[in-house]
Design an enzyme around this catalytic site. Structure first.
Site, PDB file in Angstrom:
ATOM      1  N   ARG A 158       0.850  -1.204   0.000  1.00 44.98           N
ATOM      2  CA  ARG A 158       0.000   0.000   0.000  1.00 44.98           C
ATOM      3  C   ARG A 158       0.878   1.243   0.000  1.00 44.98           C
ATOM      4  NH1 ARG A 158      -3.280  -3.947   2.298  1.00 44.98           N
ATOM      5  NH2 ARG A 158      -4.959  -4.313   0.812  1.00 44.98           N
ATOM      6  N   ASP A 187       0.155  -6.915  -3.214  1.00 45.15           N
ATOM      7  CA  ASP A 187      -1.280  -6.677  -3.038  1.00 45.15           C
ATOM      8  C   ASP A 187      -1.785  -5.936  -4.271  1.00 45.15           C
ATOM      9  OD1 ASP A 187      -3.899  -6.232  -1.785  1.00 45.15           O
ATOM     10  OD2 ASP A 187      -2.863  -6.770   0.063  1.00 45.15           O
ATOM     11  N   HIS A 261      -6.588 -10.170  -4.114  1.00 41.32           N
ATOM     12  CA  HIS A 261      -5.627  -9.092  -3.805  1.00 41.32           C
ATOM     13  C   HIS A 261      -4.489  -9.080  -4.824  1.00 41.32           C
ATOM     14  CE1 HIS A 261      -6.956  -7.566   0.199  1.00 41.32           C
ATOM     15  NE2 HIS A 261      -7.484  -8.761   0.317  1.00 41.32           N
ATOM     16  N   GLU A 326     -10.350 -12.441   1.680  1.00 42.55           N
ATOM     17  CA  GLU A 326     -11.179 -11.504   0.926  1.00 42.55           C
ATOM     18  C   GLU A 326     -11.111 -11.726  -0.589  1.00 42.55           C
ATOM     19  OE1 GLU A 326     -10.990  -7.588   3.709  1.00 42.55           O
ATOM     20  OE2 GLU A 326      -9.166  -7.981   2.609  1.00 42.55           O
ATOM     21  N   TYR A 417      -4.376  -5.088  15.163  1.00 41.42           N
ATOM     22  CA  TYR A 417      -4.012  -4.354  13.941  1.00 41.42           C
ATOM     23  C   TYR A 417      -3.492  -2.976  14.348  1.00 41.42           C
ATOM     24  CZ  TYR A 417      -5.831  -7.519  10.315  1.00 41.42           C
ATOM     25  OH  TYR A 417      -6.028  -8.576   9.457  1.00 41.42           O
ATOM     26  N   PHE A 418      -2.213  -2.784  14.176  1.00 39.36           N
ATOM     27  CA  PHE A 418      -1.590  -1.524  14.625  1.00 39.36           C
ATOM     28  C   PHE A 418      -1.805  -0.386  13.626  1.00 39.36           C
ATOM     29  CE2 PHE A 418       1.836  -3.156  17.813  1.00 39.36           C
ATOM     30  CZ  PHE A 418       0.841  -3.726  18.574  1.00 39.36           C
ATOM     31  N   TRP A 466      -0.869  -2.542   8.507  1.00 39.56           N
ATOM     32  CA  TRP A 466      -1.335  -2.288   7.138  1.00 39.56           C
ATOM     33  C   TRP A 466      -1.083  -0.815   6.841  1.00 39.56           C
ATOM     34  CZ3 TRP A 466      -2.393  -6.585   4.575  1.00 39.56           C
ATOM     35  CH2 TRP A 466      -2.790  -7.708   5.295  1.00 39.56           C
ATOM     36  N   GLU A 468      -2.044   1.435   4.418  1.00 39.97           N
ATOM     37  CA  GLU A 468      -2.870   2.319   3.574  1.00 39.97           C
ATOM     38  C   GLU A 468      -2.739   3.786   3.979  1.00 39.97           C
ATOM     39  OE1 GLU A 468      -3.913  -0.634   4.580  1.00 39.97           O
ATOM     40  OE2 GLU A 468      -5.465  -1.479   3.269  1.00 39.97           O
TER      41      GLU A 468
END
Ligand code: ACM
Ligand code: ZN
Length: 751
Positions: A158, A187, A261, A326, A417-418, A466, A468
């Site tokens: 990302r 991804d 992905h 996903e 999830y950090f 993650w 993003e």
């Protein structure tokens, strides 16, 4: 050489003074060791002459690098140092463990280099330097890890991060005795690993037109900037990083996402996409693209096996992560090759086709003596026993996998999830949704729903990063610290200690971080309001939890708390409707955030209900009464399908009011309902409509709660049905047009 050394030893003996008072001192150690015996007093010496020796030269190199950054100290090497790192044969020291003894000097013993490395991390924290004098408390520590897998994940697709930044990340892991680096290399938004046989993966797949999303989620979408953005790691660089990690006892688990992905790979090699499935582009936004490998073409598997072969050559660790989460499967259903494959393999639906896909890749990895690990969706359709599962959609996947005999790594999105922010500051980068330091520290890492004889299958814990909404490495550092201390202690220490004890140690560690130029995330002033409903007694017990020791003030009437409001002194029982607001005040008298919770003891409070379409496992609203537990807050999430529920009131009940509430946040792919209908029934079979709404969907970027209250002539009914229609797919104006939309329902209030 010899003479010099003897003189050094002589001066050292003179310089060492051994204070011998017997009080226990607070040890600022993170992660806290398994066993500590304090002897009282300190080993003290002039910093100038503190020397070190080690059976492994790298340990000294690393320790000196760390000590010079943290304390401006560098230890000279001696043949027999005052600090000695020794490799020994001793079966009382477990794998990765060490024994550290401080008396007239410091002795660190281990059976492997990893133990020496971890002993050095403990020593680094024990050692204080004041006015040129070093002091270390006299003690014996026997230490070893709780979990074999102590993981940190890092998404470099990302946003791309340089080799130097990856090495820095690995340093932070080693500091915290973490040993597994899950490297999310590919991804929809970029392919970052050089594959010699398929050069277009990085020539094309590593570059997107715009940076796309930025540090702030609200501003993140639709950001246009015209430069090409991206990057990748050459195989030479990867080898260098693997070696760098290995010196720090870190195994890298590379992730090659499949079958979904995969837009970046499929833009480079569209021949492995289903024919006639349309055009793909390398994504510049969050979410999941339609990019999924064609499961029907043999060439897809040849391609993936080639990619995995080069991946295995680069990464010597036991596990290869294959993603599996996903997966958008619509293109499969429209593809003649995929349909043919389903028929040949007896796959009844697209989910079974995914299972075929994963099984086939798994066989290939096993043939090369590697183990497959994937996100918890890979459980659908069954797996070989050796495959391991990462539980991310809450803990349910972990429970299911462990019960079925698979090894499991716990990485539930809340709180591990950090990329979720750790406080309520609007300047915090990352995804919305708060996981505080305290949430991470206090979360039960081994779900109690796993049978005791299966709990050994939980081989570890991992925090995921993650990227993003974290374009810069300083954002990563902000979100990593101080939470990495919490995951490190959960992963390493045999028992979690009191929050206050941990909080005090974190506060001691923060100045050391800041001294090194790291800006850790702000510890939150947020007050969490925990509600424990008592359905039988129509009441609830309220508990307020905060990270900081500051006083908590609260009100019950929805007014903003002041310093004249009630002071929270401990949990209490509530039996009337209330709108609770609670906060802490900062030292300057301001407050950063007021928490609130509305609690309504309405007629459906604690009544059971059935959902026609299952909610997503990760959005369960906190359990089976998520929609009738009496308190407001976003609860149950269903993808694409309606929220259609029937509440059983238990007996014929007079009803004249129904209200249902939904989240509407289109930029997070969450839409309020298209239509809402309320019905009642005496027998649960034939229903009569009592109210309906048709709000439709308008283009907007709001983030709000929408509600549909209805008053009607009183009716007697045992069953109440709520049908809220999902928009289904994101509409044409949406940045993710055609992607599956979410519908989130809050409490259903019946009066
Ligand atoms: C995931 O967060 N999609 C594994
Ligand atoms: Zn296909």
């Amino acid at each position: 050489m010899r003479v010099k050394l003897l003189i050094a030893v002589f001066i050292a003996i003179l310089a060492i003074s051994c204070s011998n008072n017997n009080e226990e001192v607070m040890l600022n150690l993170i992660p806290y060791p398994a066993e500590v015996q304090q002897q009282g007093g300190h080993f003290e010496t002039e910093a100038e002459i503190l020397s070190v020796s080690s059976d492994d030269a790298f340990i000294i190199q690393l320790l000196n690098k760390q000590l010079s950054r943290e304390k401006g100290l560098e230890l000279p090497i001696a043949e027999e140092g005052m600090i000695r790192f020794k490799l020994v044969q001793d079966n009382t020291i477990p794998t990765e463990g060490y024994r550290l003894t401080v008396d007239k000097g410091v002795l660190i013993e281990a059976t492997e280099k990893s133990g020496l490395l971890y002993g050095a991390q403990t020593l680094r924290q024990l050692l204080t330097l004041n006015n040129g004098k070093v002091s270390i408390p006299k003690l014996t520590i026997t230490d070893y890890p709780r979990f074999a897998w102590r993981g940190m994940h890092f998404d470099v697709s990302r946003h791309f991060f340089s080799v130097e930044e990856i090495k820095q990340f690995l340093d932070y892991m080693a500091m915290n005795k973490l040993n597994t680096f899950h490297w999310h290399l590919v991804d929809d938004q970029g392919w970052r690993l050089e594959i010699k046989k398929y050069p277009k993966l990085t020539e094309i797949g590593a570059w997107r037109k715009n940076v796309g999303f930025t540090a702030n989620q609200e501003k993140g979408l639709n950001t246009k900037n015209t430069e090409s953005y991206g990057g990748y790691y050459t195989q030479t660089e990867v080898r260098e990083i693997v070696a760098y990690a290995s010196e720090r006892n870190i195994t890298i688990v590379p992730e090659i996402e499949l079958p979904g992905h995969s837009a970046a790979a499929l833009v480079a090699y569209p021949e492995y996409y289903c024919d006639n499935a349309g055009e793909l582009e390398i994504w510049e936004q969050a979410g999941v693209s339609a990019g999924v490998y064609c499961a029907g073409k043999e060439s897809t598997f040849q391609f993936l096996e080639d990619v995995l072969t080069e991946t295995m050559e680069l990464f010597p660790g036991e596990f290869i992560h294959i993603g599996g989460d996903e997966t958008p499967k619509d293109t499969w259903l429209a593809c003649p090759d995929c349909r043919k494959r389903m028929k040949e393999e007896g796959a009844h639906d697209e989910h079974e086709l995914q299972s075929y896909f994963v099984h086939r890749i798994e066989k290939f990895l096993n043939k090369h003596n590697r183990r497959l690990i994937g996100w918890d969706e890979i459980l659908d359709g069954g797996l070989a026993q050796s495959a391991a599962v990462m539980s991310w959609r809450g803990v349910a996947g972990g429970v299911k996998a462990a019960e079925a005999g698979h090894d499991v790594v716990m990485t539930p999105m809340f709180p591990y999830y950090f990329n979720h922010t750790q406080n309520h500051l609007s300047t915090s980068p990352g995804h919305p949704g708060i996981s505080t330091l305290r949430d991470v520290y206090t979360f039960p890492s081994i779900p109690t729903d796993i049978s005791p004889d299966k709990r050994h299958h939980v081989i570890g814990v991992q925090a995921n990063m993650w990227s993003e909404y974290m374009p810069k490495f300083k954002h990563i550092e902000y979100n990593l610290f101080p939470r990495v201390f919490a995951i490190a202690e959960v992963a390493w220490s045999p028992a979690i200690r009191e929050w206050d004890d941990f909080y005090a140690r974190v506060n001691k560690a923060i100045p050391t971080l800041e001294k090194q130029g790291i800006q850790p995330g702000d510890i939150s002033y947020h007050v969490r309001i925990n509600v424990e409903p008592d359905y039988e007694n129509k009441s609830a017990t309220l508990e307020f939890v905060s990270e900081r020791p500051n006083t908590i003030y609260y009100t019950k009437d929805g007014s903003k708390p002041t310093k004249q409001s009630t002071v929270y002194t401990g949990s209490f029982v509530l039996a009337e409707d209330a709108h609770i607001k609670a906060c802490q005040f900062k030292e300057d008298g301001s407050t950063t955030f007021v928490s609130e919770k509305e609690i309504i003891f309405h007629k459906a409070f604690g009544k059971p209900y059935q959902l026609k379409y299952a909610h997503a496992p990760q959005y369960d609203g906190g359990g089976k009464y998520g929609l009738t537990n009496g308190f407001l807050g976003v609860e149950v999430g269903v993808e694409e399908k309606p929220i259609d529920l029937i509440i059983d009131m238990g007996e014929a009940t007079e009803i004249s009011h129904i209200n249902s509430r939904y989240k509407n946040a289109p930029l997070s792919w969450v839409f309020g309902p298209k239509k809402v209908r309320y019905e009642v029934s005496a027998d649960g079979k034939s229903f009569n409509e009592v109210a309906s709404f048709e709000p439709g969907i308008t283009e907007s970027d709001v983030n709000e709660i929408v509600q549909y209250p209805a008053e009607f002539e009183p009716v007697k009914a045992r069953y109440v049905r709520i049908v809220a229609e999902n928009v289904g797919l994101c509409p044409a104006w949406h940045p993710a047009a055609g992607g599956k939309a979410w519908l989130f329902s809050d409490e259903v209030i019946v009066k």
